[in-house]
Design a protein around this motif. Structure first.
Motif, PDB file in Angstrom:
ATOM      1  N   ASN A  72       4.410 -13.797 -13.700  1.00 29.01           N
ATOM      2  CA  ASN A  72       4.500 -14.460 -12.403  1.00 29.01           C
ATOM      3  C   ASN A  72       5.825 -14.154 -11.709  1.00 29.01           C
ATOM      4  N   ILE A  73       6.881 -14.051 -12.489  1.00 30.76           N
ATOM      5  CA  ILE A  73       8.178 -13.686 -11.904  1.00 30.76           C
ATOM      6  C   ILE A  73       8.105 -12.282 -11.334  1.00 30.76           C
ATOM      7  N   LEU A  74       7.525 -11.393 -12.149  1.00 29.42           N
ATOM      8  CA  LEU A  74       7.380 -10.002 -11.730  1.00 29.42           C
ATOM      9  C   LEU A  74       6.553  -9.905 -10.437  1.00 29.42           C
ATOM     10  N   LEU A  75       5.460 -10.685 -10.409  1.00 33.27           N
ATOM     11  CA  LEU A  75       4.585 -10.685  -9.233  1.00 33.27           C
ATOM     12  C   LEU A  75       5.329 -11.195  -8.003  1.00 33.27           C
ATOM     13  N   SER A  76       6.080 -12.261  -8.192  1.00 35.52           N
ATOM     14  CA  SER A  76       6.823 -12.833  -7.063  1.00 35.52           C
ATOM     15  C   SER A  76       7.842 -11.827  -6.540  1.00 35.52           C
ATOM     16  N   GLU A  77       8.464 -11.102  -7.478  1.00 31.20           N
ATOM     17  CA  GLU A  77       9.448 -10.091  -7.067  1.00 31.20           C
ATOM     18  C   GLU A  77       8.800  -9.032  -6.183  1.00 31.20           C
ATOM     19  N   ARG A  78       7.527  -8.748  -6.449  1.00 32.66           N
ATOM     20  CA  ARG A  78       6.792  -7.753  -5.645  1.00 32.66           C
ATOM     21  C   ARG A  78       6.251  -8.347  -4.356  1.00 32.66           C
ATOM     22  N   GLY A  79       6.558  -9.589  -4.107  1.00 31.84           N
ATOM     23  CA  GLY A  79       6.107 -10.196  -2.860  1.00 31.84           C
ATOM     24  C   GLY A  79       4.684 -10.702  -2.901  1.00 31.84           C
ATOM     25  N   VAL A  80       4.099 -10.862  -4.105  1.00 29.12           N
ATOM     26  CA  VAL A  80       2.745 -11.394  -4.187  1.00 29.12           C
ATOM     27  C   VAL A  80       2.798 -12.908  -4.130  1.00 29.12           C
ATOM     28  N   ASP A  81       2.044 -13.468  -3.233  1.00 28.98           N
ATOM     29  CA  ASP A  81       1.952 -14.923  -3.160  1.00 28.98           C
ATOM     30  C   ASP A  81       0.992 -15.381  -4.239  1.00 28.98           C
ATOM     31  N   ILE A  82       1.528 -15.914  -5.339  1.00 32.54           N
ATOM     32  CA  ILE A  82       0.661 -16.186  -6.484  1.00 32.54           C
ATOM     33  C   ILE A  82      -0.296 -17.347  -6.245  1.00 32.54           C
ATOM     34  N   PHE A  83      -0.146 -18.026  -5.116  1.00 38.17           N
ATOM     35  CA  PHE A  83      -1.085 -19.121  -4.851  1.00 38.17           C
ATOM     36  C   PHE A  83      -2.215 -18.677  -3.919  1.00 38.17           C
ATOM     37  N   ALA A  84      -2.040 -17.527  -3.283  1.00 37.30           N
ATOM     38  CA  ALA A  84      -3.078 -17.089  -2.339  1.00 37.30           C
ATOM     39  C   ALA A  84      -3.278 -15.574  -2.389  1.00 37.30           C
ATOM     40  N   ALA A  85      -3.265 -15.022  -3.582  1.00 39.77           N
ATOM     41  CA  ALA A  85      -3.328 -13.566  -3.700  1.00 39.77           C
ATOM     42  C   ALA A  85      -4.700 -13.006  -3.333  1.00 39.77           C
ATOM     43  N   THR A  86      -5.740 -13.843  -3.392  1.00 38.60           N
ATOM     44  CA  THR A  86      -7.078 -13.339  -3.099  1.00 38.60           C
ATOM     45  C   THR A  86      -7.241 -12.907  -1.654  1.00 38.60           C
ATOM     46  N   GLN A  87      -6.453 -13.530  -0.757  1.00 36.90           N
ATOM     47  CA  GLN A  87      -6.655 -13.209   0.649  1.00 36.90           C
ATOM     48  C   GLN A  87      -5.818 -12.007   1.071  1.00 36.90           C
ATOM     49  N   MET A  88      -6.477 -11.049   1.690  1.00 38.06           N
ATOM     50  CA  MET A  88      -5.733  -9.927   2.245  1.00 38.06           C
ATOM     51  C   MET A  88      -5.132 -10.395   3.556  1.00 38.06           C
ATOM     52  N   ASP A  89      -3.910  -9.998   3.836  1.00 34.30           N
ATOM     53  CA  ASP A  89      -3.335 -10.446   5.098  1.00 34.30           C
ATOM     54  C   ASP A  89      -3.886  -9.624   6.258  1.00 34.30           C
ATOM     55  N   ALA A  90      -3.637 -10.130   7.464  1.00 36.34           N
ATOM     56  CA  ALA A  90      -4.235  -9.536   8.662  1.00 36.34           C
ATOM     57  C   ALA A  90      -3.828  -8.073   8.821  1.00 36.34           C
ATOM     58  N   MET A  91      -2.570  -7.804   8.479  1.00 37.23           N
ATOM     59  CA  MET A  91      -2.050  -6.445   8.639  1.00 37.23           C
ATOM     60  C   MET A  91      -2.841  -5.453   7.772  1.00 37.23           C
ATOM     61  N   THR A  92      -3.104  -5.862   6.524  1.00 36.31           N
ATOM     62  CA  THR A  92      -3.842  -4.993   5.612  1.00 36.31           C
ATOM     63  C   THR A  92      -5.247  -4.734   6.145  1.00 36.31           C
ATOM     64  N   LEU A  93      -5.885  -5.812   6.607  1.00 35.08           N
ATOM     65  CA  LEU A  93      -7.241  -5.660   7.143  1.00 35.08           C
ATOM     66  C   LEU A  93      -7.239  -4.713   8.343  1.00 35.08           C
ATOM     67  N   LEU A  94      -6.210  -4.860   9.185  1.00 34.11           N
ATOM     68  CA  LEU A  94      -6.106  -4.009  10.367  1.00 34.11           C
ATOM     69  C   LEU A  94      -5.972  -2.549   9.944  1.00 34.11           C
ATOM     70  N   LEU A  95      -5.116  -2.324   8.933  1.00 35.36           N
ATOM     71  CA  LEU A  95      -4.901  -0.945   8.453  1.00 35.36           C
ATOM     72  C   LEU A  95      -6.199  -0.337   7.926  1.00 35.36           C
ATOM     73  N   ILE A  96      -6.910  -1.137   7.130  1.00 35.41           N
ATOM     74  CA  ILE A  96      -8.183  -0.652   6.583  1.00 35.41           C
ATOM     75  C   ILE A  96      -9.156  -0.347   7.711  1.00 35.41           C
ATOM     76  N   GLY A  97      -9.231  -1.274   8.669  1.00 34.30           N
ATOM     77  CA  GLY A  97     -10.126  -1.091   9.816  1.00 34.30           C
ATOM     78  C   GLY A  97      -9.817   0.203  10.548  1.00 34.30           C
ATOM     79  N   LEU A  98      -8.512   0.432  10.782  1.00 34.33           N
ATOM     80  CA  LEU A  98      -8.099   1.635  11.506  1.00 34.33           C
ATOM     81  C   LEU A  98      -8.473   2.898  10.735  1.00 34.33           C
ATOM     82  N   ALA A  99      -8.249   2.842   9.413  1.00 44.87           N
ATOM     83  CA  ALA A  99      -8.565   4.019   8.596  1.00 44.87           C
ATOM     84  C   ALA A  99     -10.056   4.338   8.680  1.00 44.87           C
ATOM     85  N   LEU A 100     -10.877   3.286   8.608  1.00 41.56           N
ATOM     86  CA  LEU A 100     -12.319   3.502   8.656  1.00 41.56           C
ATOM     87  C   LEU A 100     -12.765   3.997  10.027  1.00 41.56           C
ATOM     88  N   LEU A 101     -12.145   3.457  11.066  1.00 43.75           N
ATOM     89  CA  LEU A 101     -12.481   3.879  12.425  1.00 43.75           C
ATOM     90  C   LEU A 101     -12.138   5.357  12.608  1.00 43.75           C
TER      91      LEU A 101
END
Lengths: 222, 245
Positions: A72-101
């Motif tokens: 968990n320490i290692l994950l936090s150091e990498r900027g992973v929100d250990i309480f909400a890791a399942t959700q992709m943030d908007a920026m990531t979704l946008l990037l994926i969307g752009l790549a697919l487009l």
């Protein structure tokens, strides 16, 4: 009326079997290798990115669920929100969307060029008795094969990179707690997306090709 | 006249070019008997190609009718027209129009495939016809690997492979040199005898005209002059000191 009687003699041209369409499309793709490579590369890159993002999220989620204090320490150091890791943030979704487009536009572009290159060929085939259906079928077969191949390569590539990267970041944890079922589901979903993009992007070029009247197609100068 | 295979009845064709109307054909009447060799001559833009497209079921007249074997092409839907083109018509073009990515044999075989034959059957029949046009040693060559005359031979084989009623040849010697052109004309004549097809050609080539049974001169979208073989008075020069007539 003799005309009416005579009419019965002209049957409708029956559709060709998919096997023959497949054979013709495969031969064409083989000899137009460069064009196929461009289309496939488009799909590979976009799908590698998509699969990478999805698999990385799956692995991170699995690691979070281990709830190991050192990890968990290692994950936090990498900027992973250990309480909400399942959700992709908007920026990531946008990037994926752009790549697919970008991928969709790339495939459509490549298909349109392929149609333009072959206008005369399509006109000639129609003179020989090809129906619109055959033209559309052969383009769909071509894009389906390219989509399947490109998506498979891209998905495997993205998955491999995601596993390698996370193994390097969290040494010792990834392989022992690898979420195989979830990752497989992500890979299959990515495959489906890739196939869908390749086919969807070629429907319009294929229809445009098939609609051309042979008279106009033959008049085109090469 | 003997029973005609193709009847062209008061055919007109008007194209719209912007707001302008272009009358490509202004009432053409013509009867073409079975087994004839017909040449259509005329300057470019006279409506030759338009008339060709009508006979081949590629385009419909604005008014009038084209009747082939008693069947009005106007009454056919697009699938019937595809069948008609596939089984009844063999097209030969000035620029050959072979599929560049297919070998000679495949180019001929695909026409056979459209007629409903299996792949193996099609390839077999294609090889047979290519042999008849003297190309049995070029089966696996791509069009780009053979000469213009040979490409036109492949195209002739493709036109014949479904044993059509009619060969429509639009300036088949237009892209060939004199000698090769003559060979192609001889081949067409030979195939006409062998397969009993009716040949309709558009041409500027006097050598082709001398080989034909019927000559139609077309000008400004109408038939100017219709001559039978005995009425033709064609004088032809020589190539390499040999008479080519």
């Amino acid at each position: 009326m003799t005309d009416d009687q005579a009419q019965v003699r002209i049957p409708r041209q029956p559709p060709l079997s998919w096997r023959i369409v497949l054979r013709v499309s495969l031969a064409g793709m083989q000899r137009r290798m460069m064009r196929s490579v461009v289309t496939v590369t488009c799909v590979v890159l976009a799908l590698a990115f998509l699969a990478y993002m999805l698999v990385l999220a799956d692995i991170t989620q699995a690691l979070v669920e281990l709830n190991d204090s050192k990890l968990n320490i290692l994950l936090s150091e990498r900027g992973v929100d250990i309480f909400a890791a399942t959700q992709m943030d908007a920026m990531t979704l946008l990037l994926i969307g752009l790549a697919l487009l970008t991928c969709t536009v790339g495939v459509a572009n490549s298909m349109l060029m392929s149609v333009t290159e072959r206008v005369r060929e399509i006109g000639t085939l129609k003179c020989l008795g090809a129906q619109d259906r055959f033209i559309i079928q052969s383009y769909l077969v071509e894009s389906t094969l390219q989509g399947l191949f490109g998506a498979a390569v891209g998905v495997l590539l993205g998955c491999a990179v995601a596993v390698a990267a996370s193994s390097a970041t969290y040494p010792g944890y990834v392989l022992s707690s690898f979420p195989t079922a979830v990752v497989l589901r992500s890979l299959l979903a990515s495959m489906a997306v890739g196939l869908f993009i390749a086919v969807a992007a070629s429907i319009w070029p294929a229809a445009a090709a098939a609609r051309r009247r042979p008279v106009d197609a033959l008049r085109v100068e090469e | 006249m003997a029973e005609s295979l193709i009847s062209i009845r008061a055919v007109t064709k008007t194209f719209k070019l912007g707001d302008q109307e272009v009358r490509a054909l202004r009432g053409v009447d013509m009867e073409i008997p079975k087994g004839a060799y017909v040449s259509i001559m005329g300057p470019s833009g006279s409506g030759k190609s338009t008339l060709f497209n009508m006979i081949g079921g590629l385009d419909l007249p604005t008014s009038g009718d084209v009747v082939v074997e008693g069947c009005r092409l106007r009454d056919l839907d697009s699938d019937q027209l595809a069948w008609f083109r596939c089984h009844k018509i063999g097209f030969i073009f000035q620029s050959f129009n072979l599929v560049q990515t297919m070998t000679a044999q495949e180019n001929v075989a695909i026409a056979r495939t459209f007629a409903g034959c299996s792949y193996a059957e099609s390839m077999h029949d294609a090889a047979e016809v290519l042999k008849r046009v003297g190309l049995d040693h070029r089966l696996k060559h791509l069009p780009s690997q053979v000469s213009g005359g040979q490409q036109q031979r492949i195209a002739i084989a493709r036109a014949l492979v479904n044993k059509p009623l009619i060969i429509l040849a639009d300036e088949p010697t237009g892209n060939l040199d004199l000698k090769t052109g003559q060979d192609i004309i001889d081949l067409l004549n030979e195939m006409k005898q062998a397969y009993g097809v009716t040949i309709v050609t558009a041409t500027h080539d006097m050598k082709m005209v001398s080989a034909s049974d019927l000559l139609a001169r077309i000008r400004d979208g109408a038939i100017d002059e219709l001559l039978g073989k005995d009425q033709m008075n064609v004088t032809i020069g020589t190539i390499d000191g040999e008479s080519v007539a």
